[in-house]
Design a protein around this motif. Sequence first.
Motif, short mmCIF file in Angstrom:
data_model
loop_
_atom_site.label_atom_id
_atom_site.label_comp_id
_atom_site.label_asym_id
_atom_site.label_seq_id
_atom_site.Cartn_x
_atom_site.Cartn_y
_atom_site.Cartn_z
N THR A 18 -8.37 -129.26 88.54
CA THR A 18 -7.97 -128.76 87.24
C THR A 18 -6.74 -129.50 86.74
N LEU A 62 1.82 -126.41 90.22
CA LEU A 62 2.02 -124.98 90.02
C LEU A 62 3.51 -124.65 89.99
N SER A 119 -4.52 -129.88 91.32
CA SER A 119 -4.21 -129.93 89.90
C SER A 119 -3.35 -131.15 89.57
N VAL A 121 -2.84 -125.07 86.82
CA VAL A 121 -3.19 -123.88 87.59
C VAL A 121 -2.77 -122.67 86.76
N ILE A 157 -7.21 -125.79 95.52
CA ILE A 157 -7.12 -126.19 94.11
C ILE A 157 -6.26 -127.45 94.07
N THR A 160 -7.89 -120.31 86.24
CA THR A 160 -8.38 -121.29 87.22
C THR A 160 -8.38 -120.70 88.63
N ILE A 161 -7.41 -119.86 88.92
CA ILE A 161 -7.39 -119.20 90.23
C ILE A 161 -8.58 -118.26 90.35
#
Length: 85
Positions: free
Chosen positions: A44, A69, A65, A47, A63, A51-52
């Motif tokens: 992604t 985050l 990204s 985050v 994840i 998306t989580i």
Amino acid sequence: MDVSAKNIIDYLEKMFPPSLAEDYDNVGLLIGDKDKNINKILFTLDVTRDTIDEAIKLGCDMIISHHPLIFTPLKKLRQMNILAV
């Protein structure tokens, strides 16, 4: 086939060396266990709660990204700051 998070991180760091990041970039494993076995990854840009939720729905173990985050230093971590269980 299970692959450890460390193996994935090592591969990514070989392809995209952290030494090429800007000083302000926050690269690498930010949350989690490098020894965890990974079966599915969600990629992604950012985050977010969505998306989580999507990663949980799809059964993803990791994840990855583009935007971190955690970007600025955290001063507190309280229940309302936690995005996922």
